[in-house]
Design an enzyme around this catalytic site. Structure first.
Site, PDB file in Angstrom:
ATOM      1  N   ARG A 139      42.773  18.030   4.319  1.00  0.00           N
ATOM      2  CA  ARG A 139      41.389  17.563   3.818  1.00  0.00           C
ATOM      3  C   ARG A 139      41.366  16.773   2.590  1.00  0.00           C
ATOM      4  NH1 ARG A 139      40.816  18.761   8.366  1.00  0.00           N
ATOM      5  NH2 ARG A 139      39.187  20.433   9.239  1.00  0.00           N
ATOM      6  N   GLN A 174      33.126  12.380   5.549  1.00  0.00           N
ATOM      7  CA  GLN A 174      33.368  11.843   6.991  1.00  0.00           C
ATOM      8  C   GLN A 174      32.248  11.589   7.600  1.00  0.00           C
ATOM      9  OE1 GLN A 174      38.175  13.380   7.194  1.00  0.00           O
ATOM     10  NE2 GLN A 174      36.626  13.799   9.038  1.00  0.00           N
ATOM     11  N   ASN A 232      45.252  22.423  17.548  1.00  0.00           N
ATOM     12  CA  ASN A 232      45.753  21.015  17.317  1.00  0.00           C
ATOM     13  C   ASN A 232      47.013  21.148  16.027  1.00  0.00           C
ATOM     14  OD1 ASN A 232      43.986  21.446  15.183  1.00  0.00           O
ATOM     15  ND2 ASN A 232      42.521  19.850  15.876  1.00  0.00           N
ATOM     16  N   HIS A 286      40.046  10.310  10.687  1.00  0.00           N
ATOM     17  CA  HIS A 286      40.526  11.597  11.232  1.00  0.00           C
ATOM     18  C   HIS A 286      40.813  11.621  12.508  1.00  0.00           C
ATOM     19  CE1 HIS A 286      39.813  16.124   9.895  1.00  0.00           C
ATOM     20  NE2 HIS A 286      40.790  16.018  10.807  1.00  0.00           N
TER      21      HIS A 286
END
Ligand code: NAD
Length: 419
Positions: free
Chosen positions: A285, A314, A147, A333
């Site tokens: 991050r 998260q 990704n 995210h």
């Protein structure tokens, strides 16, 4: 028989999709550097399907059960009473995505004596205590490159939307206004700006390539220098340190992994060295930036905007200040979990599992930790240590009081599948 525990995010609040916005995905064979896309022996899903949520199961159930393995899929991942904490005790393999990470802390790993493999279905294995994995001889692997381009597209979108003041201008339309002055009082052109990336790995380099046509001046800092030919082709200025780079940049995009060297890198001291009115886009991050320093800098005007899709922990608590700070362009995210990316990391996860079960080597570029040390991409891009401290705060998301500030638009909750 191996037990595989797979932690995935919840299905959509409207239920698992029965149809999709598009009928196909472009067919890709290689990544930009020539690395091949995942090469599993087969897949049991249609590319373009939602695979990252609990009902999608990363397309793994048929494959695993046909080989006699047990698959447990859950979204219930945080706290000592979670399903993850219960199921991990006899699991051999743990899979999760960075979007909804199963924090594999030393404590969790300690409760899992049979655990041998931790797979990140995606990129970025900082949610695993890499030091604890090394100490226990657990292999940590991720689907490198799956990704990276997805994220680079998101970065470009966020740079443009911050600099041009897109989200507040869109909000005026929704509110029924035509407030041009309100929209443009913070709107600039990107053309001519100095744009720099912290790290020029797969994502950072793809961002540089995509920003080049905007006629900006490009900068980067990285612990590995790019080939001279690439620096010349893109007109890059290399900086030995992040301090040197941020002094001259109007836009800084962060694209390095989270590890002990990068944790808290963007603190008050570093942000004070940036140009007043600079923008930060962080899709790397959340913990690379000091949460409260970002809020202070947006309030004081030292930063003109901050956008990103990564938080810590998260999910972040409902009252996390990045939800409501001024001049933010935050999303959950999502940049690396487009339907396009999901088909690649689901296939890559299957490739890693096939290699593990058939005792074939996992591609070196997929390895983060192997045989007690950093390996492959882990050796190139990470430093040893642990970056999971504080992740237990993720349990607060569930426990948040009803009075906590809610998201601006709250979709109606129905038919959501959580397991
Ligand atoms: P990569 O391994 O290709 O590149 C990482 C680069 O970071 C390397 O060039 C490395 O030398 C550099 N680096 C490491 N430590 C550094 C430091 N202290 N200072 C400067 N540079 C440093 O990885 P990638 O595919 O480009 O991904 C990078 C990171 O982006 C991932 O580790 C992950 O945290 C994040 N990511 C986020 C998403 C998302 O959905 N938001 C998706 C994929 C990756």
């Amino acid at each position: 028989m191996s037990k595989v525990v797979c932690v995935l995010y919840d299905d959509p609040v409207t239920g698992y999709p029965k149809k999709y916005a598009r009928d196909d995905l472009p067919k890709l064979t290689h990544y930009p550097d020539g690395q091949s896309l995942p090469t599993p022996q087969g897949i049991d899903f249609k590319p373009g399907a939602l695979l990252g949520s609990v009902s999608g199961e990363l397309g793994l159930r048929k494959f695993l059960e046909s080989r006699g393995h047990k698959l447990v899929v859950t979204s219930d991942k945080d706290g000592p009473k979670s399903r993850l904490a219960k199921e991990i005790v006899d699991a051999e393999i743990l899979i999760s995505q960075p979007f909804w990470p199963a924090y594999a802390t030393a404590d969790l790993i300690g409760k899992a004596p049979k655990l041998k493999l931790i797979v990140t279905a995606g990129i970025g294995s900082d949610h695993t205590d890499l030091q604890a994995a090394m100490n226990r001889g657990i292999t940590v692997a991720e689907v490198t490159y799956c990704n990276s381009i997805s994220v680079s597209e998101h970065v470009v979108m966020m740079i443009l939307s911050l600099v041009r003041n897109y989200i507040p201008s869109h909000d005026w339309v929704v509110k029924g206004g035509w407030n041009i002055a309100d929209c443009v009082e913070r709107s600039y052109d990107v053309e001519g700006m100095n744009v720099g990336t912290v790290a020029a790995g797969r994502i950072g380099l793809a961002v540089l390539r995509r920003m080049k046509p905007f006629d900006v001046k490009l900068h980067y800092t990285d612990r590995h220098r790019l080939p001279e030919s690439v620096e010349q082709e893109l007109g890059l200025t290399f900086h030995q340190s992040v301090e040197s780079m941020v002094r001259v940049c109007d836009v800084v995009t962060i694209n390095c992994p989270l590890h002990p060297e990068t944790e808290g890198m963007f603190n008050d001291a570093l942000i004070a060295k940036m140009k007043r009115g600079a923008y930060i886009v962080n899709t790397a991050r959340g913990k690379i930036c000091d949460r409260d320093a970002i809020v202070r800098a947006l309030k004081s005007g030292q930063l003109a905007g901050y956008a990103g899709d990564v938080w810590f922990p998260q999910p972040p608590p409902r009252n996390h200040p990045w939800r409501t700070m001024p001049h933010e362009g935050m999303t959950p995210h999502i940049s690396g979990s487009s339907l396009s990316a999901q088909s690649r990391y689901a296939a890559g996860t299957r490739e890693i599992l096939e290699c593990y079960f058939d005792r074939r080597p996992i591609r070196s570029e997929y390895l983060i930790v192997d045989r007690g040390q950093l390996a492959g991409t882990g050796k190139h891009s990470y430093s040893a240590g642990n970056a999971t401290r504080g992740s237990e705060e993720a349990a607060k998301f569930k426990a948040a009081p009803a009075s906590a500030p809610a998201a601006k638009k709250k979709p109606k909750a129905r038919k959501k599948k959580t397991r």
